[in-house]
Design a protein around this motif. Structure first.
Motif, mmCIF file in Angstrom:
data_model
loop_
_atom_site.group_PDB
_atom_site.id
_atom_site.type_symbol
_atom_site.label_atom_id
_atom_site.label_comp_id
_atom_site.label_asym_id
_atom_site.label_seq_id
_atom_site.Cartn_x
_atom_site.Cartn_y
_atom_site.Cartn_z
ATOM 1 N N ASN A 288 0.657 -1.144 0.106
ATOM 2 C CA ASN A 288 0.078 -0.123 -0.093
ATOM 3 C C ASN A 288 0.912 1.316 0.065
ATOM 4 O O ASN A 288 0.305 2.377 -0.101
ATOM 5 C CB ASN A 288 -0.962 -0.033 1.327
ATOM 6 N N ALA A 289 2.195 1.123 -0.072
ATOM 7 C CA ALA A 289 3.077 2.373 -0.012
ATOM 8 C C ALA A 289 2.804 2.958 -1.501
ATOM 9 O O ALA A 289 3.464 4.144 -1.391
ATOM 10 C CB ALA A 289 4.553 2.023 0.017
ATOM 11 N N GLY A 290 2.469 2.511 -2.482
ATOM 12 C CA GLY A 290 2.307 3.070 -3.605
ATOM 13 C C GLY A 290 1.733 2.151 -4.823
ATOM 14 O O GLY A 290 1.870 0.821 -4.273
ATOM 15 N N PRO A 291 1.925 2.378 -5.893
ATOM 16 C CA PRO A 291 1.341 1.537 -6.814
ATOM 17 C C PRO A 291 2.550 0.473 -7.107
ATOM 18 O O PRO A 291 3.667 0.743 -7.329
ATOM 19 C CB PRO A 291 1.170 2.236 -8.413
ATOM 20 N N GLN A 292 2.029 -0.831 -6.791
ATOM 21 C CA GLN A 292 2.956 -1.964 -6.910
ATOM 22 C C GLN A 292 2.546 -2.897 -7.911
ATOM 23 O O GLN A 292 1.481 -3.093 -8.273
ATOM 24 C CB GLN A 292 2.958 -2.632 -5.555
ATOM 25 N N ARG A 293 3.674 -3.749 -8.368
ATOM 26 C CA ARG A 293 3.277 -4.608 -9.501
ATOM 27 C C ARG A 293 3.456 -5.987 -8.867
ATOM 28 O O ARG A 293 4.474 -6.263 -7.840
ATOM 29 C CB ARG A 293 4.321 -4.469 -10.650
ATOM 30 N N GLU A 294 2.739 -6.948 -9.359
ATOM 31 C CA GLU A 294 2.876 -8.433 -9.029
ATOM 32 C C GLU A 294 2.843 -8.451 -7.523
ATOM 33 O O GLU A 294 3.637 -9.381 -6.821
ATOM 34 C CB GLU A 294 4.290 -8.761 -9.445
ATOM 35 N N VAL A 295 1.767 -8.109 -6.810
ATOM 36 C CA VAL A 295 1.733 -8.068 -5.286
ATOM 37 C C VAL A 295 1.664 -9.169 -4.610
ATOM 38 O O VAL A 295 2.565 -9.779 -3.926
ATOM 39 C CB VAL A 295 0.695 -6.985 -4.923
ATOM 40 N N ASP A 296 0.890 -10.055 -5.056
ATOM 41 C CA ASP A 296 0.577 -11.574 -4.713
ATOM 42 C C ASP A 296 2.037 -12.209 -5.003
ATOM 43 O O ASP A 296 2.370 -13.128 -4.014
ATOM 44 C CB ASP A 296 -0.351 -12.200 -5.104
ATOM 45 N N ARG A 297 2.487 -12.168 -5.985
ATOM 46 C CA ARG A 297 4.022 -12.935 -6.155
ATOM 47 C C ARG A 297 5.017 -12.339 -5.288
ATOM 48 O O ARG A 297 5.727 -13.344 -4.730
ATOM 49 C CB ARG A 297 4.453 -12.593 -7.738
ATOM 50 N N VAL A 298 5.274 -11.169 -5.171
ATOM 51 C CA VAL A 298 6.300 -10.702 -4.326
ATOM 52 C C VAL A 298 5.931 -11.083 -2.764
ATOM 53 O O VAL A 298 6.952 -11.422 -2.049
ATOM 54 C CB VAL A 298 6.211 -9.149 -4.354
ATOM 55 N N GLN A 299 4.692 -10.940 -2.362
ATOM 56 C CA GLN A 299 4.421 -11.187 -0.823
ATOM 57 C C GLN A 299 4.621 -12.871 -0.718
ATOM 58 O O GLN A 299 5.145 -13.066 0.308
ATOM 59 C CB GLN A 299 3.162 -11.022 -0.759
ATOM 60 N N ALA A 300 3.963 -13.511 -1.765
ATOM 61 C CA ALA A 300 4.525 -14.936 -1.560
ATOM 62 C C ALA A 300 5.930 -15.313 -1.336
ATOM 63 O O ALA A 300 6.274 -16.203 -0.851
ATOM 64 C CB ALA A 300 3.547 -15.748 -2.640
ATOM 65 N N ALA A 301 6.537 -14.757 -2.302
ATOM 66 C CA ALA A 301 7.847 -14.962 -2.460
ATOM 67 C C ALA A 301 8.815 -14.622 -1.255
ATOM 68 O O ALA A 301 9.643 -15.203 -0.801
ATOM 69 C CB ALA A 301 8.562 -14.119 -3.761
ATOM 70 N N ILE A 302 8.318 -13.466 -0.554
ATOM 71 C CA ILE A 302 8.997 -13.049 0.804
ATOM 72 C C ILE A 302 8.817 -14.045 1.752
ATOM 73 O O ILE A 302 9.623 -14.548 2.331
ATOM 74 C CB ILE A 302 8.579 -11.614 1.033
ATOM 75 N N VAL A 303 7.384 -14.572 1.753
ATOM 76 C CA VAL A 303 7.032 -15.388 2.874
ATOM 77 C C VAL A 303 7.689 -16.711 2.761
ATOM 78 O O VAL A 303 8.067 -17.259 3.913
ATOM 79 C CB VAL A 303 5.458 -15.565 2.941
ATOM 80 N N LEU A 304 7.542 -17.346 1.602
ATOM 81 C CA LEU A 304 8.073 -18.607 1.407
ATOM 82 C C LEU A 304 9.722 -18.372 1.427
ATOM 83 O O LEU A 304 10.334 -19.379 2.229
ATOM 84 C CB LEU A 304 7.853 -19.131 0.115
ATOM 85 N N SER A 305 10.284 -17.510 1.114
ATOM 86 C CA SER A 305 11.599 -17.394 1.499
ATOM 87 C C SER A 305 12.219 -17.281 2.589
ATOM 88 O O SER A 305 13.392 -17.659 3.046
ATOM 89 C CB SER A 305 12.466 -16.266 0.505
ATOM 90 N N ALA A 306 11.461 -16.437 3.459
ATOM 91 C CA ALA A 306 11.848 -16.102 4.836
ATOM 92 C C ALA A 306 11.942 -17.369 5.774
ATOM 93 O O ALA A 306 12.410 -17.573 6.787
ATOM 94 C CB ALA A 306 10.899 -15.201 5.387
ATOM 95 N N ALA A 307 10.756 -18.299 5.472
ATOM 96 C CA ALA A 307 10.830 -19.644 6.047
ATOM 97 C C ALA A 307 10.582 -19.589 7.729
ATOM 98 O O ALA A 307 11.474 -20.050 8.447
ATOM 99 C CB ALA A 307 11.718 -20.703 5.847
#
Length: 98
Positions: free
Chosen positions: A37-56
């Motif tokens: 929500n900080a501004g117009p973002q692209r591929e929000v679901d992909r980025v959020q999922a990548a962060i959560v999965l990678s952070a483990a």
């Protein structure tokens, strides 16, 4: 009223699994939604999922990756390994993994 981007159900479920302490899970959601929500973002679901999965389950890793995403979402995707053409299949496999 402005539309606020929230974390999707599948990502929220993974957050609850990987971050079982409610306060920590809430922080992870806040970080992800803050970026989205900080501004117009692209591929929000992909980025959020990548962060959560990678952070483990490592909240410090979530914070670092969200910081990268604030600079450029593509940096976060490269850092998590979800930037290449096979990202969708790898992400689906990661969500299915126990």
């Amino acid at each position: 009223m402005e539309n606020r981007v929230t974390v999707g159900a599948r990502i929220a479920g993974r957050i609850r699994r990987d971050f079982p302490e409610p306060e920590v899970a809430a922080l992870v959601v806040d970080l992800l939604e803050g970026w989205a929500n900080a501004g117009p973002q692209r591929e929000v679901d992909r980025v959020q999922a990548a962060i959560v999965l990678s952070a483990a389950g490592d909240v410090d890793q979530v914070e670092a990756l969200v910081g990268l995403a604030h600079t450029d979402y593509r940096d976060a995707l490269v850092s998590t390994g979800f930037a290449h053409a096979d990202w969708r299949a790898r992400m689906e496999a990661a969500f299915r993994a126990k």
